[in-house]
Write an enzyme that holds these catalytic residues in place. Structure first.
Site, PDB file in Angstrom:
ATOM      1  CG  MET A 302       4.603   3.823   2.625  1.00  0.00           C
ATOM      2  SD  MET A 302       3.491   4.083   1.231  1.00  0.00           S
ATOM      3  CE  MET A 302       2.035   4.472   2.146  1.00  0.00           C
ATOM      4  CB  VAL A 378      11.780   0.160   8.053  1.00  0.00           C
ATOM      5  CG1 VAL A 378      12.077   1.358   8.918  1.00  0.00           C
ATOM      6  CG2 VAL A 378      11.218  -0.992   8.867  1.00  0.00           C
ATOM      7  CD  GLU A 380       5.913  -4.561   4.099  1.00  0.00           C
ATOM      8  OE1 GLU A 380       5.983  -3.870   5.136  1.00  0.00           O
ATOM      9  OE2 GLU A 380       4.988  -5.336   3.879  1.00  0.00           O
ATOM     10  CE  LYS A 385       7.688  -3.691   7.903  1.00  0.00           C
ATOM     11  NZ  LYS A 385       7.342  -2.389   7.424  1.00  0.00           N
ATOM     12  CB  SER A 407       1.910  -3.819   2.287  1.00  0.00           C
ATOM     13  OG  SER A 407       2.567  -2.611   2.172  1.00  0.00           O
ATOM     14  CG  HIS A 428      -1.653  -0.939   4.689  1.00  0.00           C
ATOM     15  ND1 HIS A 428      -2.378  -1.678   3.800  1.00  0.00           N
ATOM     16  CD2 HIS A 428      -0.484  -0.632   4.050  1.00  0.00           C
ATOM     17  CE1 HIS A 428      -1.687  -1.825   2.681  1.00  0.00           C
ATOM     18  NE2 HIS A 428      -0.540  -1.191   2.810  1.00  0.00           N
ATOM     19  CD  GLU A 440      -6.155  -2.593   4.101  1.00  0.00           C
ATOM     20  OE1 GLU A 440      -6.931  -3.356   3.547  1.00  0.00           O
ATOM     21  OE2 GLU A 440      -4.914  -2.780   4.111  1.00  0.00           O
ATOM     22  CG  ASN A 478      -1.656  -4.960  -0.527  1.00  0.00           C
ATOM     23  OD1 ASN A 478      -2.085  -4.393  -1.531  1.00  0.00           O
ATOM     24  ND2 ASN A 478      -0.722  -4.424   0.241  1.00  0.00           N
TER      25      ASN A 478
END
Ligand code: 3H9
Length: 656
Positions: A302, A378, A380, A385, A407, A428, A440, A478
């Site tokens: 990502m 980084v 999830e 975070k 996400s 996102h 997003e 999601n």
């Protein structure tokens, strides 16, 4: 104010269309063009006509907004026929894009000149239509059946030089010198007799019936349920076989039928919705920040994708990784993406070199002291975070914009861990981030309008479609996807197989079935998420354990050569796996379920309903601004078929 004006220069009339923003063929443009043609034919002082447009483009097509109204005379085919039947040569002088009806107007003209940067296209298929003003009749008579079919079925515009090569354009002008060039070209044709009108020319390469059938079958397979490409190809093929008057009327009939179709309504909804997502009332007039440099935290799939997207859009990028080895792996991922763009001819060597210069890696956050924006990508995990954001707040400028690419996680909580939380938002991206059109934009409770507006400006520079979302688990996309998958799991346990469900959804028009998609993306992320949510899950809610059991075996999809399917020797084509079948059978038994069969229609309808009902909740909670925004998220981020208009449109939920 007239939208078409006529001036003259030494026996040449200049007919100028000025109907911003894209000179669409509104009723006014059609009427005034028709009148201009009538009066110029009668004017003995005029020997030839140049048709040119003001503003950023030549005529970009019929006025799509008028498609919902009753058609008014003069109809476009009549205007174009009138130009073609003129007693004086009409020369179309094209800049920008001659699209749809605009391209068809040029085909009614006797010659076409264009600047180098101009493009010609018949993109009606993207609106669920076919060209309806003679495009499928005149184009094959000018450039041949094969090229015409390619243009009308893909809707892809071609460059002026390609159009020059295939005979669509007669001469190419240097950029910036169109009018003078067109006048001089016209003067050179004034004494010659009028060329035979395109519609009166023969089609020279009509394929035989067998080849025609093969062509239609090929187009139909690619269209995957969309009607317009097949109808467009059929109209071109028919026009080669029919007398020209019949060909015009057959094209018109097809066009009118498609205009009334649900698919065209859906695609027109998509056209306008795609342009509405960034129109946020409260952000109008808000000054955006000047962002030139960007830090990306994390060089995994990502992070590297985001870094590549940023570089391709012209930003300077510094990628931060925990050690040299990871930094070098991240840099290699970026290089692979950029080299791919170079080899596909999407960027020049010069641009590729410049991107190499604009990119660096570091293992030290201190490298970010001057950057305007940082995007964190980084692992999830909320703890991780928050640590990243605290470090960023220590080293970055106090006004640097800080974005998380999470996400699912609560961006309000992440923002609260930062100093100056008004500069924190979610951006996102969707994988592969340099390709997927959706971003997003997650609005936290504390974000400033300036930061949000800048988020939208960044998305625009990245040439992506931004959709605003409030904070909730999984945001718009999601969260609905989780419900979609839940429904699939229920059907799986009740008796459907992964293949049944994947086939049904591919036939529905999705780019991939849900299980194939999980295998491609990796099952581990969803598993980690389910574990995160386990403590707060409603114990009364039905929970299907099949996916967890598959993950417990270390089967994470294509990357481990096994997931819902098996992928022997790294193949990307999954084959059904007895191990999965056994797990499913065991779980059915444990839940006391006697398996039953599902029709394709039932699978499709249950999944659509699941998406719509979660989408409605998201609307009611104010997480999404509109049903159209939800549709855009699913079309651009999850492969939902455009021609169905998105899940909300397909489910009958429309914005008022
Ligand atoms: C057709 O021609 C049928 C015929 O064969 C037969 C007829 C009988 N009409 O995209 P942008 C608006 S079907 C009305 O942001 P860009 C658009 O909504 C047509 N409005 O700009 C937006 O409005 P707003 C075949 C239109 O520079 C504004 O213009 N033609 C139309 O990124 C700016 O648009 C097509 O399908 C239209 N035709 O791109 C071409 N086109 O500011 C469709 C645009 O209120 N258009 N608007 O949001 C395009 O592909 C792009 O707009 C274009 C410019 C490339 C031209």
């Amino acid at each position: 104010m007239p939208v078409v004006t006529v001036t003259s220069q030494n026996e040449i009339a200049i007919v100028r269309v000025n109907n911003p923003p894209v000179n669409a063929l509104s009723h006014a443009v059609r009427s005034e063009l028709f009148e201009a043609c009538e009066s110029l034919d009668k004017d003995d002082t005029i020997k030839a006509v140049v048709l040119i447009c003001d503003g950023r483009t030549f005529i970009a097509g019929a006025d799509i907004r008028e498609f919902n109204q009753a058609p008014k005379e003069p109809h476009l085919p009549d205007v174009i026929n009138r130009i073609e039947m003129s007693t004086k040569p009409w020369i179309a002088a094209v800049h920008g894009t001659a699209l749809g009806g605009g391209c068809e107007v040029t085909l009614g003209c006797h010659y076409r000149v264009a600047v180098k940067s101009a493009k010609f296209g018949l993109p009606e298929v993207h609106l669920g239509l076919i060209p309806g003003a003679g495009g499928t009749v005149r184009l094959p008579r000018l450039i041949g059946i094969e090229s015409a079919i390619s243009m009308v079925t893909t809707g892809k515009p071609i460059s002026a030089s390609e159009a020059h090569q295939n005979g669509l354009v007669d001469a190419v002008a240097p950029d910036g010198e169109l009018e003078a060039f067109a006048i001089s070209f016209t003067r050179s044709k004034m004494t010659a007799s009028l060329p035979i009108a395109i519609s009166r020319r023969p089609v020279t390469d009509v394929p035989d019936d067998k080849t025609s059938k093969e062509i239609l079958a090929g187009v139909s397979a690619k269209a995957r349920g969309q009607l317009s490409p097949v109808e467009a190809a059929a109209s071109v093929l028919d026009s080669g076989k029919l007398d020209v008057v019949e060909a015009f009327s057959s094209e018109r009939e097809r066009f009118v039928q498609l205009k009334e179709s649900e698919q065209s309504a859906a695609l027109r909804h998509v056209f306008f919705s795609e342009r509405q997502t960034s129109k946020i009332g409260k952000l109008e007039g808000i000054k955006t920040r000047n962002v030139q440099s960007c830090g990306v935290i994390g060089g995994g799939t990502m992070g590297a994708g985001i870094a590549s997207a940023m570089l391709l859009a012209g930003y300077e990028v510094i990628m931060i990784e925990r050690d040299e080895e990871a930094a070098s792996a991240g840099a290699q991922r970026v290089a692979k993406t950029l080299d791919g763009s170079l080899s596909r001819g999407l960027i020049s060597q010069e641009k590729r070199d410049a991107m190499g210069e604009a990119f660096s890696t570091s293992t030290q956050y201190e490298a970010l002291t001057a950057t305007d924006l940082v995007v964190e990508a980084v692992f999830e995990d909320m703890k991780v975070k928050k640590q990243v954001f605290r470090k960023l707040c220590d080293v970055c400028r106090p006004d640097a914009i800080l974005a998380t690419n999470t996400s699912y996680l609560n961006v309000n909580e992440i923002a609260a861990s930062a100093t100056n939380p008004e500069r924190v938002l979610g951006l996102h991206f969707f994988s592969p981030a340099h390709i997927m059109k959706l971003v997003e934009i997650i609005e936290t409770e504390t974000v400033s309008d300036e930061t949000l507006a800048t988020g939208f400006a960044i998305a625009k520079k990245l040439r992506k479609v931004p959709v605003l979302s409030g904070v909730c688990d999984g945001f718009i996309g999601n969260r609905i996807l989780a419900n979609y998958r839940k429904q699939c799991d229920y059907m799986l346990e009740d008796g459907a197989s992964p293949q049944d469900i994947d086939t049904a959804m591919r036939n529905f028009g999705m780019a991939m079935g849900p299980f194939e998609m999980q295998d491609m993306a990796g099952l581990d992320i969803g598993w980690a998420n389910r574990k995160r949510l386990a403590p707060t899950r409603d114990p009364k809610e039905r929970y299907v354990k099949i996916a967890d059991r598959i993950c417990e075996l270390g089967r994470f999809g294509q990357k481990t050569e096994a997931g819902w399917y098996q992928y022997p020797e790294g193949s990307r084509k999954g084959i059904p796996d007895p191990v999965v079948e056994e797990i499913i059978a065991e779980e059915r038994k444990a839940a006391g379920i006697v398996p039953r069969s599902f029709t394709m229609a039932e699978i499709q309808s249950r999944i659509l309903q699941a998406m719509v009902s979660e989408g409605q909740k998201i609307l009611d909670e104010g997480i999404a601004r509109s049903a159209a925004d939800i549709d855009m998220v699913f079309i651009l981020g999850y492969g939902f078929p455009r021609w169905r208009g998105g899940p909300m449109f397909a489910g009958g939920v429309r914005d008022t």
